[in-house]
Design a protein around this motif. Structure first.
Motif, short mmCIF file in Angstrom:
data_model
loop_
_atom_site.label_atom_id
_atom_site.label_comp_id
_atom_site.label_asym_id
_atom_site.label_seq_id
_atom_site.Cartn_x
_atom_site.Cartn_y
_atom_site.Cartn_z
N VAL A 12 22.59 29.71 30.82
CA VAL A 12 23.54 28.69 30.35
C VAL A 12 24.53 28.34 31.46
O VAL A 12 24.78 27.16 31.73
CB VAL A 12 24.28 29.19 29.10
CG1 VAL A 12 25.36 28.22 28.69
CG2 VAL A 12 23.31 29.41 27.97
N ASP A 13 25.08 29.35 32.12
CA ASP A 13 26.02 29.10 33.21
C ASP A 13 25.34 28.41 34.39
O ASP A 13 25.90 27.51 35.02
CB ASP A 13 26.65 30.41 33.68
CG ASP A 13 27.50 31.06 32.60
OD1 ASP A 13 28.02 30.32 31.74
OD2 ASP A 13 27.63 32.30 32.62
N THR A 18 19.04 32.08 38.91
CA THR A 18 18.66 32.74 37.66
C THR A 18 17.53 33.74 37.86
O THR A 18 17.50 34.77 37.18
CB THR A 18 18.22 31.71 36.60
OG1 THR A 18 17.15 30.92 37.13
CG2 THR A 18 19.38 30.84 36.18
N PHE A 71 18.97 26.21 40.63
CA PHE A 71 18.89 26.81 39.30
C PHE A 71 17.94 28.00 39.28
O PHE A 71 18.29 29.08 38.81
CB PHE A 71 18.44 25.76 38.28
CG PHE A 71 18.24 26.31 36.90
CD1 PHE A 71 19.32 26.55 36.08
CD2 PHE A 71 16.97 26.60 36.43
CE1 PHE A 71 19.15 27.07 34.81
CE2 PHE A 71 16.78 27.11 35.17
CZ PHE A 71 17.87 27.35 34.35
N SER A 83 22.78 26.43 34.26
CA SER A 83 22.47 25.03 33.94
C SER A 83 23.70 24.15 34.15
O SER A 83 23.58 23.04 34.69
CB SER A 83 21.95 24.90 32.52
OG SER A 83 22.91 25.32 31.59
N TYR A 84 24.89 24.62 33.77
CA TYR A 84 26.11 23.86 34.04
C TYR A 84 26.34 23.71 35.53
O TYR A 84 26.71 22.63 36.01
CB TYR A 84 27.32 24.54 33.40
CG TYR A 84 27.35 24.47 31.89
CD1 TYR A 84 27.11 23.29 31.22
CD2 TYR A 84 27.63 25.61 31.15
CE1 TYR A 84 27.14 23.23 29.85
CE2 TYR A 84 27.67 25.56 29.76
CZ TYR A 84 27.42 24.36 29.12
OH TYR A 84 27.44 24.30 27.75
N MET A 85 26.14 24.77 36.27
CA MET A 85 26.33 24.72 37.72
C MET A 85 25.32 23.78 38.39
O MET A 85 25.67 23.03 39.30
CB MET A 85 26.21 26.13 38.32
CG MET A 85 27.32 27.06 37.87
SD MET A 85 26.99 28.79 38.23
CE MET A 85 27.02 28.82 39.99
N SER A 86 24.08 23.79 37.91
CA SER A 86 23.05 22.93 38.49
C SER A 86 23.31 21.46 38.19
O SER A 86 23.10 20.60 39.06
CB SER A 86 21.67 23.32 37.97
OG SER A 86 21.35 24.62 38.37
N VAL A 87 23.76 21.17 36.98
CA VAL A 87 24.08 19.78 36.65
C VAL A 87 25.26 19.30 37.49
O VAL A 87 25.25 18.17 38.00
CB VAL A 87 24.38 19.64 35.14
CG1 VAL A 87 25.01 18.30 34.81
CG2 VAL A 87 23.11 19.84 34.34
N ALA A 88 26.27 20.14 37.67
CA ALA A 88 27.41 19.77 38.51
C ALA A 88 26.97 19.56 39.97
O ALA A 88 27.42 18.63 40.64
CB ALA A 88 28.49 20.84 38.44
N TYR A 129 23.92 18.65 40.95
CA TYR A 129 23.15 17.41 40.97
C TYR A 129 24.06 16.19 40.98
O TYR A 129 23.87 15.26 41.77
CB TYR A 129 22.22 17.37 39.75
CG TYR A 129 21.45 16.09 39.61
CD1 TYR A 129 20.36 15.83 40.43
CD2 TYR A 129 21.81 15.14 38.66
CE1 TYR A 129 19.64 14.65 40.31
CE2 TYR A 129 21.10 13.97 38.53
CZ TYR A 129 20.02 13.72 39.35
OH TYR A 129 19.32 12.55 39.24
#
Length: 97
Positions: free
Chosen positions: A71-72, A54, A50, A74-79, A81
């Motif tokens: 925002v993008d 960024t 992340f 954060s979605y990529m980092s959650v995916a 993880y």
């Protein structure tokens, strides 16, 4: 972390039969500890990913660096993880070698 083993040290020397039964009954606690450790250690590369995309950005050519919106990212980092958790869990349980 090592206090768990320290508590059983003297019991294994004095009453080993009973102490091994106590250790066997604590299996759920050890499993819970392992899952917690897996969750924390899997977060390290996701958080690094992340901040890397960024703040630093990425480049294919080495000259122009592109940064990803928060925002993008954060979605990529959650995916990322969740994929690490999904890959690590069957491996840890011995389902995949």
């Amino acid at each position: 972390m090592y206090t768990h083993h320290h508590n059983h040290f003297w019991g294994l020397f004095s009453v080993p039969q009973h102490e091994w039964e106590v250790i066997r009954d604590e299996r759920s606690n050890i499993l819970h500890f392992a899952l917690l450790r897996l969750g924390v250690f899997a977060a390290i590369p996701a958080v690094s990913f992340f901040f890397g995309i960024t703040q630093l950005g990425w480049s294919l050519s080495g000259t122009e660096y592109s940064q990803v919106a928060i925002v993008d990212a954060s979605y990529m980092s959650v995916a990322f993880y969740l994929s690490l958790i999904h890959i690590s869990e069957p491996t840890r349980l011995g389902m995949i070698s």
